[in-house]
Design a protein around this motif. Structure first.
Motif, PDB file in Angstrom:
ATOM      1  N   UNK A 232       0.894  -1.162   0.159  1.00  0.00           N
ATOM      2  CA  UNK A 232      -0.125   0.256   0.013  1.00  0.00           C
ATOM      3  C   UNK A 232       0.884   1.199   0.079  1.00  0.00           C
ATOM      4  N   UNK A 233       0.461   2.178  -0.966  1.00  0.00           N
ATOM      5  CA  UNK A 233       1.255   3.220  -1.119  1.00  0.00           C
ATOM      6  C   UNK A 233       1.059   4.278   0.260  1.00  0.00           C
ATOM      7  N   UNK A 234       2.027   5.255   0.406  1.00  0.00           N
ATOM      8  CA  UNK A 234       1.723   6.279   1.545  1.00  0.00           C
ATOM      9  C   UNK A 234       0.556   7.083   1.582  1.00  0.00           C
ATOM     10  N   UNK A 235       0.259   7.242   0.341  1.00  0.00           N
ATOM     11  CA  UNK A 235      -1.144   8.084  -0.157  1.00  0.00           C
ATOM     12  C   UNK A 235      -2.363   7.143   0.309  1.00  0.00           C
ATOM     13  N   UNK A 236      -2.342   5.910  -0.055  1.00  0.00           N
ATOM     14  CA  UNK A 236      -3.549   5.110   0.001  1.00  0.00           C
ATOM     15  C   UNK A 236      -3.644   4.737   1.790  1.00  0.00           C
ATOM     16  N   UNK A 237      -2.497   4.772   2.350  1.00  0.00           N
ATOM     17  CA  UNK A 237      -2.361   4.638   3.706  1.00  0.00           C
ATOM     18  C   UNK A 237      -3.192   5.867   4.380  1.00  0.00           C
ATOM     19  N   UNK A 238      -2.760   6.943   4.068  1.00  0.00           N
ATOM     20  CA  UNK A 238      -3.122   8.289   4.345  1.00  0.00           C
ATOM     21  C   UNK A 238      -4.496   8.423   4.132  1.00  0.00           C
ATOM     22  N   UNK A 239      -5.165   7.855   2.894  1.00  0.00           N
ATOM     23  CA  UNK A 239      -6.537   7.740   3.047  1.00  0.00           C
ATOM     24  C   UNK A 239      -7.313   7.195   4.065  1.00  0.00           C
ATOM     25  N   UNK A 240      -6.574   6.322   4.483  1.00  0.00           N
ATOM     26  CA  UNK A 240      -7.213   5.341   5.584  1.00  0.00           C
ATOM     27  C   UNK A 240      -7.227   6.240   6.900  1.00  0.00           C
TER      28      UNK A 240
ATOM     29  N   UNK B 141       1.230  18.883 -11.514  1.00  0.00           N
ATOM     30  CA  UNK B 141       1.422  17.902 -12.566  1.00  0.00           C
ATOM     31  C   UNK B 141       2.086  16.710 -12.457  1.00  0.00           C
ATOM     32  N   UNK B 142       2.292  16.310 -10.957  1.00  0.00           N
ATOM     33  CA  UNK B 142       3.077  14.915 -10.737  1.00  0.00           C
ATOM     34  C   UNK B 142       1.805  13.974 -10.552  1.00  0.00           C
ATOM     35  N   UNK B 143       1.195  13.411 -11.746  1.00  0.00           N
ATOM     36  CA  UNK B 143       0.100  12.672 -11.771  1.00  0.00           C
ATOM     37  C   UNK B 143       0.659  10.975 -11.521  1.00  0.00           C
ATOM     38  N   UNK B 144       1.881  10.557 -11.708  1.00  0.00           N
ATOM     39  CA  UNK B 144       2.068   9.325 -11.392  1.00  0.00           C
ATOM     40  C   UNK B 144       2.186   9.089  -9.977  1.00  0.00           C
ATOM     41  N   UNK B 145       2.011  10.114  -9.274  1.00  0.00           N
ATOM     42  CA  UNK B 145       2.037   9.726  -7.849  1.00  0.00           C
ATOM     43  C   UNK B 145       0.907  10.153  -7.153  1.00  0.00           C
ATOM     44  N   UNK B 146      -0.030  10.067  -7.872  1.00  0.00           N
ATOM     45  CA  UNK B 146      -1.621  10.304  -7.304  1.00  0.00           C
ATOM     46  C   UNK B 146      -2.045   9.116  -6.939  1.00  0.00           C
TER      47      UNK B 146
END
Length: 155
Positions: free
Chosen positions: A1-9, A26-31
């Motif tokens: 799980x990515x950092x952002x996915x964890x942050x979502x939780x 414009x850093x779309x690959x990190x979204x």
């Protein structure tokens, strides 16, 4: 799980802010695409639920106005349906705001009215105690009438 996915939780507000920053840069690959798509889908569902809920309340009050107001006004001269009128005015105003904010919903109005109508009949039946078959099987009001500030149906 990515950092952002964890942050979502764990911290939705920070997740949303971080995704917004990434979009601006414009850093779309990190979204967090998966959760962004889920949120966008839920926003649409929320608008459709609000449309349904407000149409249900508005149509139920129009039905009560048409089918019960004359009887109550005969029994109690002081009964003028003021609270029903207030609800009708409020729902129309809230619906107008919703459609201004989400104009794409206008294309779904006929379907939304048809979907809300059976619930409006059930609500009007429960609140008035009039027989459910007293109300028409399909919505007797056009979309134009439902949204017309001057329209109050007569029996």
């Amino acid at each position: 799980m990515t950092h952002l996915a964890t942050l979502y939780q764990t911290d939705y507000a920070q997740w949303a802010q971080r995704n917004a920053e990434l979009l601006r840069a414009h850093r779309f690959d990190e979204l967090d695409i998966e959760h962004l798509l889920e949120e966008l889908s839920d926003m649409s569902k929320s608008d459709r639920r609000e449309l349904h809920s407000r149409l249900l309340a508005l149509i139920a009050h129009l039905l009560k106005w048409q089918y019960q107001l004359p009887t109550l006004a005969e029994r109690w001269r002081e009964f003028d349906g003021r609270s029903w009128r207030a609800t009708i005015v409020e729902q129309r105003e809230q619906l107008a705001d919703l459609l201004r904010e989400s104009p794409g919903l206008k294309a779904t109005l006929a379907t939304a009215i048809a979907a809300a109508y059976p619930g409006a009949v059930r609500l009007a039946h429960k609140e008035t105690r009039l027989p459910a078959d007293r109300f028409p099987a399909v919505c007797p009001y056009s979309s134009a009438q439902i949204f017309d500030d001057d329209f109050y149906p007569e029996e």
